[in-house]
Design a protein around this motif. Structure first.
Motif, PDB file in Angstrom:
ATOM      1  N   TYR B 237       0.815  -1.214   0.000  1.00 51.97           N
ATOM      2  CA  TYR B 237       0.000   0.000   0.000  1.00 51.97           C
ATOM      3  C   TYR B 237       0.850   1.265   0.000  1.00 51.97           C
ATOM      4  O   TYR B 237       1.970   1.280   0.503  1.00 51.97           O
ATOM      5  CB  TYR B 237      -0.910   0.021   1.229  1.00 51.97           C
ATOM      6  CG  TYR B 237      -1.916  -1.101   1.255  1.00 51.97           C
ATOM      7  CD1 TYR B 237      -3.101  -1.009   0.522  1.00 51.97           C
ATOM      8  CD2 TYR B 237      -1.667  -2.265   1.975  1.00 51.97           C
ATOM      9  CE1 TYR B 237      -4.023  -2.051   0.522  1.00 51.97           C
ATOM     10  CE2 TYR B 237      -2.588  -3.307   1.978  1.00 51.97           C
ATOM     11  CZ  TYR B 237      -3.761  -3.197   1.251  1.00 51.97           C
ATOM     12  OH  TYR B 237      -4.664  -4.232   1.257  1.00 51.97           O
ATOM     13  N   THR B 268       1.149   7.555  -7.313  1.00 53.54           N
ATOM     14  CA  THR B 268       1.012   6.517  -8.340  1.00 53.54           C
ATOM     15  C   THR B 268       2.389   6.004  -8.773  1.00 53.54           C
ATOM     16  O   THR B 268       2.581   4.801  -8.967  1.00 53.54           O
ATOM     17  CB  THR B 268       0.224   7.076  -9.539  1.00 53.54           C
ATOM     18  OG1 THR B 268      -0.953   7.727  -9.045  1.00 53.54           O
ATOM     19  CG2 THR B 268      -0.190   5.974 -10.497  1.00 53.54           C
ATOM     20  N   GLY B 271       3.463   3.722  -6.160  1.00 54.99           N
ATOM     21  CA  GLY B 271       2.746   2.453  -6.298  1.00 54.99           C
ATOM     22  C   GLY B 271       3.411   1.553  -7.329  1.00 54.99           C
ATOM     23  O   GLY B 271       3.608   0.357  -7.111  1.00 54.99           O
ATOM     24  N   ARG B 272       3.799   2.154  -8.434  1.00 50.14           N
ATOM     25  CA  ARG B 272       4.459   1.390  -9.500  1.00 50.14           C
ATOM     26  C   ARG B 272       5.813   0.844  -9.021  1.00 50.14           C
ATOM     27  O   ARG B 272       6.165  -0.299  -9.278  1.00 50.14           O
ATOM     28  CB  ARG B 272       4.649   2.309 -10.711  1.00 50.14           C
ATOM     29  CG  ARG B 272       5.420   1.715 -11.848  1.00 50.14           C
ATOM     30  CD  ARG B 272       4.658   0.585 -12.493  1.00 50.14           C
ATOM     31  NE  ARG B 272       5.351   0.090 -13.680  1.00 50.14           N
ATOM     32  CZ  ARG B 272       4.914  -0.887 -14.440  1.00 50.14           C
ATOM     33  NH1 ARG B 272       3.777  -1.472 -14.149  1.00 50.14           N
ATOM     34  NH2 ARG B 272       5.596  -1.280 -15.483  1.00 50.14           N
ATOM     35  N   ARG B 277      -1.183  -1.612  -5.530  1.00 48.29           N
ATOM     36  CA  ARG B 277      -2.316  -1.294  -6.398  1.00 48.29           C
ATOM     37  C   ARG B 277      -3.284  -0.339  -5.726  1.00 48.29           C
ATOM     38  O   ARG B 277      -4.232   0.128  -6.339  1.00 48.29           O
ATOM     39  CB  ARG B 277      -3.062  -2.575  -6.770  1.00 48.29           C
ATOM     40  CG  ARG B 277      -2.251  -3.535  -7.629  1.00 48.29           C
ATOM     41  CD  ARG B 277      -2.999  -4.842  -7.786  1.00 48.29           C
ATOM     42  NE  ARG B 277      -4.336  -4.619  -8.336  1.00 48.29           N
ATOM     43  CZ  ARG B 277      -4.649  -4.787  -9.622  1.00 48.29           C
ATOM     44  NH1 ARG B 277      -3.736  -5.192 -10.473  1.00 48.29           N
ATOM     45  NH2 ARG B 277      -5.876  -4.558 -10.039  1.00 48.29           N
ATOM     46  N   GLN B 278      -3.062  -0.120  -4.438  1.00 50.12           N
ATOM     47  CA  GLN B 278      -4.018   0.727  -3.719  1.00 50.12           C
ATOM     48  C   GLN B 278      -3.278   1.792  -2.922  1.00 50.12           C
ATOM     49  O   GLN B 278      -2.292   1.506  -2.253  1.00 50.12           O
ATOM     50  CB  GLN B 278      -4.858  -0.133  -2.771  1.00 50.12           C
ATOM     51  CG  GLN B 278      -5.897   0.644  -1.968  1.00 50.12           C
ATOM     52  CD  GLN B 278      -6.980   1.274  -2.833  1.00 50.12           C
ATOM     53  OE1 GLN B 278      -7.618   0.598  -3.630  1.00 50.12           O
ATOM     54  NE2 GLN B 278      -7.174   2.582  -2.693  1.00 50.12           N
ATOM     55  N   SER B 318      -1.750  -0.914 -12.582  1.00 52.61           N
ATOM     56  CA  SER B 318      -3.042  -0.518 -12.024  1.00 52.61           C
ATOM     57  C   SER B 318      -2.845   0.040 -10.628  1.00 52.61           C
ATOM     58  O   SER B 318      -2.112  -0.543  -9.827  1.00 52.61           O
ATOM     59  CB  SER B 318      -3.985  -1.719 -11.954  1.00 52.61           C
ATOM     60  OG  SER B 318      -4.232  -2.200 -13.249  1.00 52.61           O
ATOM     61  N   PHE B 319      -3.482   1.123 -10.383  1.00 53.55           N
ATOM     62  CA  PHE B 319      -3.329   1.760  -9.069  1.00 53.55           C
ATOM     63  C   PHE B 319      -4.501   2.700  -8.865  1.00 53.55           C
ATOM     64  O   PHE B 319      -4.852   3.479  -9.747  1.00 53.55           O
ATOM     65  CB  PHE B 319      -2.009   2.548  -9.026  1.00 53.55           C
ATOM     66  CG  PHE B 319      -1.699   3.151  -7.681  1.00 53.55           C
ATOM     67  CD1 PHE B 319      -1.161   2.370  -6.654  1.00 53.55           C
ATOM     68  CD2 PHE B 319      -1.951   4.498  -7.433  1.00 53.55           C
ATOM     69  CE1 PHE B 319      -0.876   2.932  -5.406  1.00 53.55           C
ATOM     70  CE2 PHE B 319      -1.664   5.068  -6.191  1.00 53.55           C
ATOM     71  CZ  PHE B 319      -1.119   4.273  -5.175  1.00 53.55           C
TER      72      PHE B 319
END
Ligand SMILES: Cc1cc2nc3c(=O)[nH]c(=O)nc-3n(C[C@H](O)[C@H](O)[C@H](O)COP(=O)(O)O)c2cc1C
Ligand code: SF4
Ligand code: SF4
Ligand code: FES
Ligand code: FES
Lengths: 246, 604
Positions: B237, B268, B271-272, B277-278, B318-319
């Protein structure tokens, strides 16, 4: 014992297993570090802060600090004793502790630890909180005036007894212990004196109603020997003056 | 009060909307209170029943957050921001004025149940105060005429949506912009960079940039990302810390209000890099006014392919981001308390280690970064680490957003390369005749004139961004007292040194402030401060004594001129004696025995 798995505590080498805390390792080695919210039967809580030690020069709670090879840990120094004393004094002024009028006196872990760290007077101004006593249960008395929020009863009732009788609510200085019923009364729960929760309180908050002053003052658990010699009241059998069921 | 069946239905609908997820408990309670004005035992039990959790869990949350009420409360809830900078702007007079005009006592609810008036910790509007919240929505630039109109609107039961928009206007006063605020940023540029060059290259740029956490602690951001990236765990997360509870700070408000895309893009990218993804934004309750706009921004990013499934058309990227609203708890800015709160619990800090990078949200690896950190990361992804590192000092790369308030002509946001001197900042903001600065909020440090040549950077004066100016007309002790009360209000109550120590410290400061202190009390403050500093469980308690300890060194005269006698300690302790009296007479207000009028009258 290999070099990697020991640390020194006040100059003495203490062995430890991977994942052990400083407190747990010290306890296993027979070295006493004062504590209140820690009970070896439960995961550490880290709230009372009485077990502070200096780890490589930094103050940490020994009940939560992981033991690591080669650590230099100090516990019985005057600097640390003074801080522990201050913390004990805070606990005393925050509640209403009238020891001479308390059935637990002499067999109270809070009192014994206070003696152990050399606390002679409460020092700070008393808060005199108003906390009503709960006598609704047929066998047990709850005197919230003596609660230090260690959450041992909360944990014991929830995790061992599976009853979830106690909880802490509120924030900051308003945090307080409650009984989980709509009325907030212990009498409305299925709490029993044989519950684990009835055996773990380090103070005189949770008391048995029908037996009182059975052991005379002067012959109680900590009247003759200090807590570092006798051990925790919750760890000792009732027959030995403790609270644990035989 | 609503009919029982209607109440249950209302609660059922709200819980349903949150998919019956216990992690949404705080959000659910906020919405229930929005409908019912307060959380009755019946409401709490209904929430517990609908969620299938025990009522005590719900109650422990409801009694922890200061914006949740378990006692009857007014349909209009007006809370004045009570930071020292609001006080400098005359908020106390306005508070009394409003309470009189409305016919309601401070800290209580009017008999007809229509309105409650009280105070709250700094609401982050320090550059446009005096400020308040009405049902959680920020009111700025309050004046008596404005309050007159508010009284009319309340008494006429006018819904908030029909109140004049200008009452709620929040302006971003950006007075100095550098690489973060000054350069144009094309939405999606950082995402394109990460797709083109790959996460490894971005990590490398982050390392080169030297970026350090902008929340104040200054932990190297690249190290945090790498640690989380390498931590075992399927689900990870990203959490953006927008709790901004440090009094005097409001730079994250400006970033969220005017640069939300940049912040979301930084999250984002993170996240990558770590494989999450969240993401969550934990937005302080005081900033609820911007929730709708933020949700709209998120939606437009989804529509533009910058968020959600298959970002920029890459099925492996995806995020998504969700916004959680706090409810008045400064401690929830501490990262582990924040995570507890995100999980729907009360905000008590966890035992660390383990740290969030390995055991964070739902015990999964989690990166928690400040708003400004994510915004900087987005720029670094596009412009490169060297570009960022060309600004600042050896150990503090890049720039810092400062939130200026207090005695200066141009309060607002100033972006400087790290290393700027305090003196330079004071000159730029038009501070006339400054006597001292509270740097990094109450938990930070008090800086007197002799130290104005010090530099703002991690090597010298570290800061999360709060910069409150006191000129020579001010009494430093007023500020210290305000901060001491702040910490009592905000302590979570978990550990002894902070729970009890903050109250003891407040009493000592009050005692000196009202002219009853002695030299022994100053010594006592130092000792107590030391216990809190080394003994507390989290940063809140550890830093709570800072303003007192600093000012004892930096502004000893503020204390000494109020000491009753500098040499002896009176045997008779008025403080203690009056406390007994309070107990006997049944005065329950915590400060009754320190009531200034009473004490003034009692003084010889
Ligand atoms: C009492 C307390 C309050 C805090 N409040 C905030 C806050 O409002 N915003 C913030 O970003 N960090 C806050 N922090 C620091 C966080 O714990 C954490 O270090 C930070 O979010 C990490 O992000 P960064 O590395 O990007 O700075 C607070 C810490 C403490 C102890
Ligand atoms: S009642 Fe006893 S065991 Fe329970 S929290 Fe209070 S002091 Fe701890
Ligand atoms: S220092 Fe202790 S009481 Fe204070 S906020 Fe942290 S955990 Fe809570
Ligand atoms: S025993 Fe370690 S904090 Fe209480
Ligand atoms: S909102 Fe008033 S000072 Fe922060």
């Amino acid at each position: 014992m290999s070099e990697e798995s020991t640390f020194t505590l006040d100059g003495r080498k203490v062995p430890f297993r991977d994942g052990q805390t400083i407190m747990a390792a010290a306890l296993a080695a027979g070295v006493y570090i004062p504590h209140l919210c820690f009970n070896p039967e439960f995961p550490p809580h880290g709230s009372c802060r009485v077990c502070l030690v200096k780890v490589n020069g930094r103050m940490q709670a020994s009940c939560t600090a992981p033991a690591m090879a080669g650590q230099v840990v100090q516990s019985e120094t005057e600097e640390i004793r003074e801080i522990r004393r201050g913390i004990l004094q805070m606990l005393f002024v925050e509640g209403n502790h009238v020891c001479p009028a308390c059935e637990k006196s002499g067999a109270c872990q809070l009192q014994a630890v206070a003696y152990y760290v050399g606390m002679l007077a409460p020092h700070y101004t008393h808060f005199y909180p108003r906390r009503p006593v709960d006598a609704s249960h047929p066998d047990a008395l709850l005197d919230f005036n003596r609660c230090i929020l260690c959450e041992l009863c909360v944990r014991a009732s929830r995790d061992v007894d599976g009853k979830n009788v106690f909880a802490v609510q509120g924030r900051g200085i308003k945090a307080h212990l409650v009984v989980n019923t709509p009325s907030g009364k212990l009498g409305a729960t299925d709490f029993s004196l044989s519950d684990k929760a009835a055996q773990v309180c380090p103070t005189g908050t949770i008391l048995s109603k029908h037996s009182g002053y059975e052991i005379p003052i002067g012959q109680r658990l900590y009247d003759r020997k200090p807590i570092n010699v006798v051990g925790d009241v919750a760890a000792l059998a009732v027959s030995k003056g403790g609270r644990r069921h035989d | 009060m609503m009919e029982s069946s209607a109440l249950i239905q209302t609660i059922r609908d709200i819980v349903q909307r949150h998919n019956k997820m216990p992690t949404r408990l705080l959000q659910i309670l906020r919405e229930v209170q929005d409908s019912l004005t307060w959380l009755s035992a019946e409401a709490i039990n209904a929430v517990a029943g609908e969620l299938g959790i025990s009522p005590d869990k719900v109650r422990s949350v409801a009694t922890f957050y200061s914006f949740l009420y378990t006692e009857p409360h007014g349909s209009y809830d007006i809370l004045f921001s009570d930071n020292i900078t609001d006080r400098m702007l005359g908020n106390r007079e306005l508070l009394h004025y409003l309470s009189e005009r409305l016919g309601v006592e401070i800290n209580s609810t009017r008999k007809d149940g229509l309105v409650s008036v009280g105070t709250t910790s700094c609401t982050g509007m320090c550059d446009q105060g005096p400020a308040a919240l009405v049902n959680g929505y920020a009111l700025t630039r309050l004046t008596k005429p404005r309050l007159d109109r508010i009284v009319g609107l309340v008494n006429a039961k006018t819904p908030l949506e029909q109140w004049p928009r200008e009452f709620f206007e929040v302006v971003s006063h950006i007075h100095r912009a550098d690489i973060l605020l000054g350069r144009h940023f094309a939405d999606g540029a950082a995402l394109r960079a990460v797709l083109k060059r790959g996460p490894d290259a971005i990590v490398e740029e982050m390392v080169k940039s030297g970026l350090r956490g902008q929340g104040g602690a200054g932990f190297k951001s690249a190290a945090k990302w790498i640690s989380c990236r390498n931590a075992p765990g399927e689900v990870k997360y990203v959490v953006c810390n927008a709790d901004e509870g440090e009094p005097g700070t409001f730079k994250d408000r400006v970033l969220m209000q005017d640069f939300a895309d940049l912040v979301f893009e930084g999250m984002t990218v993170c996240g990558r890099v770590i494989g999450a993804r969240q993401g969550f934004v934990y937005l302080r309750g005081e900033y609820r006014y911007m929730v709708d706009a933020l949700k709209a921004t998120l939606q437009s990013r989804r529509e533009a392919g910058l968020l959600g499934e298959a970002i920029l058309g890459d099925p492996g990227f995806s995020f998504d981001i969700d916004i959680h609203l706090g409810a008045g708890a400064y401690v929830c800015g501490e990262e582990s308390a924040l995570i507890e709160s995100l999980e729907g619990k009360h905000g008590v800090p966890r035992i660390r280690p383990p740290f969030p990078t390995t055991h964070g949200y739902l015990n999964q690896p989690t990166v928690v970064n400040n708003v400004e950190t994510f915004a900087s990361a987005a720029k670094i992804a596009v412009q490169g680490g060297d570009w960022f590192a060309s600004r600042g000092t050896a150990e503090s790369k890049g720039t810092k957003l400062l939130s200026l308030s207090g005695d200066c002509e141009r309060p607002g946001i100033y972006e400087y390369p790290f290393g700027v001197t305090v003196r330079q900042v004071l000159e730029d903001c038009g501070a006339k005749n400054p006597q001292g600065i509270q740097m990094a909020g109450p938990a930070g440090h008090m800086i007197s004139e002799k130290l104005f040549d010090r530099r703002i950077c991690f090597e010298d004066l570290a800061t999360g961004g709060s910069f409150m100016v006191f000129d020579h007309s001010r009494d430093i002790l007023d500020g210290i007292r305000n901060f001491a009360h702040f910490f009592v209000h905000e302590s979570c109550g978990f550990c002894t040194p902070c729970r009890v120590g903050t109250s003891l410290m407040r009493d000592l400061v009050d005692k000196v402030h009202t002219g009853h202190g002695t030299r022994a009390d100053l010594e006592e403050m130092r000792k107590l401060g030391q216990i809190m500093r080394v003994g507390s469980h989290c940063g809140l308690g550890q830093t709570a004594p800072n303003p007192v300890l600093d000012s004892l060194d930096q502004f000893p005269e503020s204390y000494e001129r109020r000491l009753r006698s500098t040499a002896f300690e009176p045997a008779f302790d008025m403080n203690a004696a009056l406390e007994q009296a309070r107990w006997l007479t049944g005065r329950t207000d915590p400060d009754a025995y320190l009531d200034e009028e009473i004490l003034q009258g009692a003084m010889p």
